[in-house]
Design a protein around this motif. Structure first.
Motif, mmCIF file in Angstrom:
data_model
loop_
_atom_site.group_PDB
_atom_site.id
_atom_site.type_symbol
_atom_site.label_atom_id
_atom_site.label_comp_id
_atom_site.label_asym_id
_atom_site.label_seq_id
_atom_site.Cartn_x
_atom_site.Cartn_y
_atom_site.Cartn_z
ATOM 1 N N LYS A 7 0.772 -1.120 0.139
ATOM 2 C CA LYS A 7 -0.300 -0.470 -0.472
ATOM 3 C C LYS A 7 0.579 1.483 0.074
ATOM 4 O O LYS A 7 0.633 2.604 -0.810
ATOM 5 C CB LYS A 7 -1.569 0.111 1.083
ATOM 6 C CG LYS A 7 -1.670 -0.989 1.540
ATOM 7 C CD LYS A 7 -2.972 -0.886 2.180
ATOM 8 C CE LYS A 7 -4.047 -2.028 2.223
ATOM 9 N NZ LYS A 7 -4.756 -2.379 3.965
ATOM 10 N N GLU A 8 2.147 1.342 1.142
ATOM 11 C CA GLU A 8 2.796 2.773 0.782
ATOM 12 C C GLU A 8 3.606 2.834 -0.173
ATOM 13 O O GLU A 8 3.620 4.048 -0.546
ATOM 14 C CB GLU A 8 3.942 2.053 2.060
ATOM 15 C CG GLU A 8 4.633 3.803 2.152
ATOM 16 C CD GLU A 8 5.669 3.107 3.934
ATOM 17 O OE1 GLU A 8 6.612 3.955 3.560
ATOM 18 O OE2 GLU A 8 5.799 2.496 4.393
ATOM 19 N N ILE A 9 3.653 1.470 -0.636
ATOM 20 C CA ILE A 9 4.727 1.394 -1.927
ATOM 21 C C ILE A 9 4.196 2.194 -2.843
ATOM 22 O O ILE A 9 4.776 3.245 -4.107
ATOM 23 C CB ILE A 9 5.750 0.000 -2.909
ATOM 24 C CG1 ILE A 9 6.530 0.276 -1.462
ATOM 25 C CG2 ILE A 9 6.265 0.423 -3.550
ATOM 26 C CD1 ILE A 9 8.002 0.769 -1.062
ATOM 27 N N GLU A 10 3.009 1.246 -3.718
ATOM 28 C CA GLU A 10 1.990 1.462 -4.693
ATOM 29 C C GLU A 10 1.682 3.704 -4.008
ATOM 30 O O GLU A 10 2.086 3.828 -5.236
ATOM 31 C CB GLU A 10 0.761 0.798 -4.522
ATOM 32 C CG GLU A 10 1.234 -1.080 -5.265
ATOM 33 C CD GLU A 10 0.186 -1.433 -5.195
ATOM 34 O OE1 GLU A 10 -0.916 -1.323 -4.815
ATOM 35 O OE2 GLU A 10 0.830 -2.695 -5.372
ATOM 36 N N LYS A 11 1.613 3.596 -3.409
ATOM 37 C CA LYS A 11 0.384 4.545 -3.355
ATOM 38 C C LYS A 11 1.488 6.281 -4.031
ATOM 39 O O LYS A 11 1.755 6.679 -4.269
ATOM 40 C CB LYS A 11 0.172 5.015 -1.819
ATOM 41 C CG LYS A 11 -0.554 6.927 -1.754
ATOM 42 C CD LYS A 11 -0.995 6.784 -0.390
ATOM 43 C CE LYS A 11 -1.885 8.339 -0.374
ATOM 44 N NZ LYS A 11 -0.985 9.436 -0.558
ATOM 45 N N LYS A 12 3.372 5.522 -3.197
ATOM 46 C CA LYS A 12 4.577 6.217 -3.494
ATOM 47 C C LYS A 12 4.268 6.925 -4.743
ATOM 48 O O LYS A 12 4.290 7.826 -5.016
ATOM 49 C CB LYS A 12 5.197 5.903 -2.693
ATOM 50 C CG LYS A 12 6.622 6.780 -3.306
ATOM 51 C CD LYS A 12 8.253 5.441 -2.697
ATOM 52 C CE LYS A 12 9.352 6.453 -3.331
ATOM 53 N NZ LYS A 12 10.121 6.109 -2.569
ATOM 54 N N TRP A 13 4.476 5.225 -5.547
ATOM 55 C CA TRP A 13 5.062 5.718 -7.074
ATOM 56 C C TRP A 13 3.853 6.077 -7.513
ATOM 57 O O TRP A 13 3.921 7.478 -8.811
ATOM 58 C CB TRP A 13 4.948 4.331 -7.937
ATOM 59 C CG TRP A 13 7.141 4.138 -6.924
ATOM 60 C CD1 TRP A 13 6.895 3.383 -6.149
ATOM 61 C CD2 TRP A 13 7.592 4.797 -7.563
ATOM 62 N NE1 TRP A 13 8.860 3.557 -6.316
ATOM 63 C CE2 TRP A 13 8.203 4.250 -6.695
ATOM 64 C CE3 TRP A 13 7.784 5.847 -8.651
ATOM 65 C CZ2 TRP A 13 10.134 5.227 -7.643
ATOM 66 C CZ3 TRP A 13 9.181 6.428 -9.025
ATOM 67 C CH2 TRP A 13 10.620 5.676 -8.078
ATOM 68 N N LEU A 112 -9.859 2.709 -9.383
ATOM 69 C CA LEU A 112 -8.820 2.485 -10.331
ATOM 70 C C LEU A 112 -7.892 3.350 -9.849
ATOM 71 O O LEU A 112 -6.731 2.043 -10.305
ATOM 72 C CB LEU A 112 -9.715 3.708 -11.759
ATOM 73 C CG LEU A 112 -11.028 2.502 -11.925
ATOM 74 C CD1 LEU A 112 -12.049 3.641 -12.964
ATOM 75 C CD2 LEU A 112 -10.813 1.275 -12.643
ATOM 76 N N LYS A 113 -7.732 3.540 -9.626
ATOM 77 C CA LYS A 113 -6.442 4.871 -9.055
ATOM 78 C C LYS A 113 -5.106 3.935 -8.204
ATOM 79 O O LYS A 113 -4.141 3.328 -8.466
ATOM 80 C CB LYS A 113 -6.266 6.069 -8.723
ATOM 81 C CG LYS A 113 -7.383 7.628 -9.196
ATOM 82 C CD LYS A 113 -6.927 8.810 -8.612
ATOM 83 C CE LYS A 113 -6.879 9.560 -10.097
ATOM 84 N NZ LYS A 113 -7.509 11.318 -9.119
ATOM 85 N N ARG A 114 -5.705 3.454 -7.205
ATOM 86 C CA ARG A 114 -5.656 2.120 -6.299
ATOM 87 C C ARG A 114 -4.695 1.342 -7.244
ATOM 88 O O ARG A 114 -3.621 0.926 -7.222
ATOM 89 C CB ARG A 114 -6.141 1.880 -5.165
ATOM 90 C CG ARG A 114 -6.500 2.832 -4.297
ATOM 91 C CD ARG A 114 -7.136 2.603 -3.384
ATOM 92 N NE ARG A 114 -7.028 2.639 -1.977
ATOM 93 C CZ ARG A 114 -8.266 2.754 -0.616
ATOM 94 N NH1 ARG A 114 -9.039 1.867 -0.903
ATOM 95 N NH2 ARG A 114 -8.398 3.772 -0.234
ATOM 96 N N ALA A 115 -4.929 0.467 -8.489
ATOM 97 C CA ALA A 115 -5.537 -0.655 -8.522
ATOM 98 C C ALA A 115 -3.639 0.076 -9.985
ATOM 99 O O ALA A 115 -2.909 -0.698 -10.379
ATOM 100 C CB ALA A 115 -6.496 -0.623 -9.645
ATOM 101 N N GLY A 116 -3.939 1.250 -10.117
ATOM 102 C CA GLY A 116 -2.836 1.460 -11.304
ATOM 103 C C GLY A 116 -2.806 1.835 -12.214
ATOM 104 O O GLY A 116 -2.084 1.446 -13.040
#
Length: 532
Positions: A7-13, A112-116
């Motif tokens: 969660k932290e890594i994906e949100k960062k990028w 959708l944004k969380r899914a990248g």
């Protein structure tokens, strides 16, 4: 080692991607353009399901690949917020559609944004936003002004609970996909778009796109482009009523002499009139026809036109159609495999040359008249037609020779090429087919006393004659002989060098024969009928 916090890594990028605007398409870029599009999600659910992840991921992979290849990629996102799904959800929850749409799209956007997914969020649209749908209204008005939008009364899928028309894809096993209510067929006035005016261009342009062939076929079926003729059939009544005409559209006017019955769709205007209370006596079995029509209305079009479905129908007793080519009176049926909106909703049935008509005719014991002879083209080796060579026509014979005491038949096992055939050869000038066949039997097998049992007609086949190195278009008279005895003379060595004579059962012939025409000859021998 610290535990990976996705969660932290994906949100960062994801935040960095958004800050750098890496997924935004440029209006002024010199790069080659690529437009990627998914079906916009319905705003009728509280959030995503696995289907969204599946389709979005597939297109996202393509979009990212195109960016890596140097393309200026436009990959927009939006919300399909109008129509039955949103209305049903509003009724179910008791909330205003506008409130539901905002709440649901806010959650969709977050997921959708969380899914990248690499959507260009600056292009986000909402179909219920007036700034969006004013353009769909504008487009519709342009269609209307040009005569491309018009109203027409037609049979549609109708959900009596939701009180709305349904697309074929929204009907599952005869039930409304949304509420599970049994779907009915109802005549309703609908707005239509005249895409058929562009059928030629739509069909031709499919040749220019890189689609899978099965997708192109689906598109061509949807476009519905057909070239043919409209032919009127006279209708006469046993009760003495005034005769009339029913037009039929056909792409095979050349088969008119083979028409042995007529089929009308359950929704055909003529059928509707014939079964109403104002036209008593037109059809003798009116209650039977009414019952059939009622049952047909419960079926969706996909079910009705399924090629694997058992064909059903009811004869319209007390009425006949007249074949305009032969003057023959032919029976009329109502059957649900015919659709009202395809052609004229009436079909001239030619069972010898159409699969559906053939199945229907066999079921109801209707006449089958062959009026067009098929050409069997060898498309596999050995003997596949060579496109770089001319074709020589030849009158020929196929002789099926039966044993004098057993249910076995002569096969020729060729030595120079991997062919398995019946006895075959050409017809010389001045010879009859029977004379030519007897001569070939004598030359190739030595048997002296073949007796003609049956003439199966002429089979036409194109193939590459490997030993003679020419393309042949053979018109082969196909004859069945039975040997009266085993008397036989010696076969010349040059004939023995060409092929070996073998005795085979019908089952063995099925595996032995190679040319398409000889397979068809075996089918005739076995009494197998089919359309061609």
């Amino acid at each position: 080692m610290n535990r990976y916090d996705h969660k932290e890594i994906e949100k960062k990028w994801q935040d960095k991607w958004e800050e750098a605007k890496v997924f935004e398409a440029s209006d002024t870029s010199e790069k080659p353009k690529f437009f990627a599009l998914i079906e916009f999600p319905f705003a009728s659910g509280e959030g995503m399901h696995m289907g969204h992840l599946r389709s979005n991921t597939a297109m996202d992979v393509i979009s990212r690949k195109r960016r890596a290849e140097g393309y200026n990629v436009l990959y927009p996102i939006g919300w399909d917020a109008f129509g039955l799904p949103t209305e049903n959800y509003a009724i179910k929850t008791g909330k205003q559609p506008s409130v539901i749409t905002k709440d649901n799209t806010d959650n969709f956007r977050l997921q959708l944004k969380r899914a990248g997914f690499s959507f260009d969020w600056t292009r986000e649209v909402n179909t219920s936003d007036p700034s969006y749908y004013k353009w769909t209204q504008w487009i519709f008005l342009q269609f209307f002004k040009k005569g491309l939008a018009y109203k027409k009364k037609m049979s549609i899928n109708w959900c009596p609970k939701d009180k709305i028309g349904l697309a074929n894809e929204e009907v599952m096993n005869g039930l409304c996909e949304r509420c599970g209510t049994a779907v009915e067929k109802r005549d309703k006035e609908q707005w239509m778009l005249a895409i058929t005016k562009y059928a030629d261009r739509l069909d031709k342009d499919l040749d220019t796109v890189n689609y899978l062939e099965n997708i192109k076929t689906q598109q061509r079926n949807w476009i519905g482009r057909s070239e043919g003729a409209e032919i009127s059939f006279k209708v006469i009544f046993e009760g003495g009523q005034q005769s009339g005409l029913i037009p039929v559209f056909t792409t095979r006017a050349d088969t008119l002499f083979g028409v042995t019955y007529m089929v009308l769709s359950p929704e055909h205007p003529w059928v509707t009139l014939a079964v109403d209370e104002n036209h008593k006596g037109v059809i003798k079995n009116v209650e039977e026809v009414r019952t059939y029509i009622a049952e047909a209305k419960k079926k969706d079009e996909i079910t009705r036109t399924d090629a694997g479905k058992v064909k059903t129908g009811v004869e319209l007793k007390g009425v006949k159609a007249v074949n305009p080519a032969t003057g023959e009176e032919i029976p009329m049926f109502v059957a649900d495999y015919v659709l009202a909106h395809y052609g004229t909703g009436a079909v001239m049935a030619v069972p010898a040359h159409d699969e559906r008509d053939f199945e229907f005719a066999k079921k109801y014991n209707l006449s089958i008249k062959k009026v067009v002879e098929p050409v069997f083209i060898q498309e596999t080796e050995p003997g596949k037609v060579r496109k770089d060579l001319p074709v020589e026509e030849r009158e020929a014979i196929i002789a099926i020779v039966k044993h004098w005491s057993e249910d076995k038949y002569i096969g020729l096992k060729w030595k120079e090429v991997a062919w398995g055939t019946f006895i075959t050869g050409g017809i010389e000038e001045g010879q009859t087919a029977e004379e030519a066949a007897k001569m070939e039997i004598l030359e190739e097998t030595g048997f002296l006393h073949p007796k003609l049992v049956a003439d199966f007609g002429i089979l036409h086949g194109k193939f590459y004659h490997v030993p003679k190195k020419v393309n042949r278009f053979a018109h082969a008279s196909t004859l069945l002989f039975r040997l009266e005895d085993d008397q036989q003379k010696e076969v010349l060595s040059e004939e023995k060098a060409k092929h070996e004579v073998v005795w085979l059962s019908r089952a063995e012939l099925q595996k032995f024969l190679t040319p398409a025409t000889h397979f068809r000859a075996l089918d005739i021998l076995n009494g197998i009928e089919f359309y061609s």
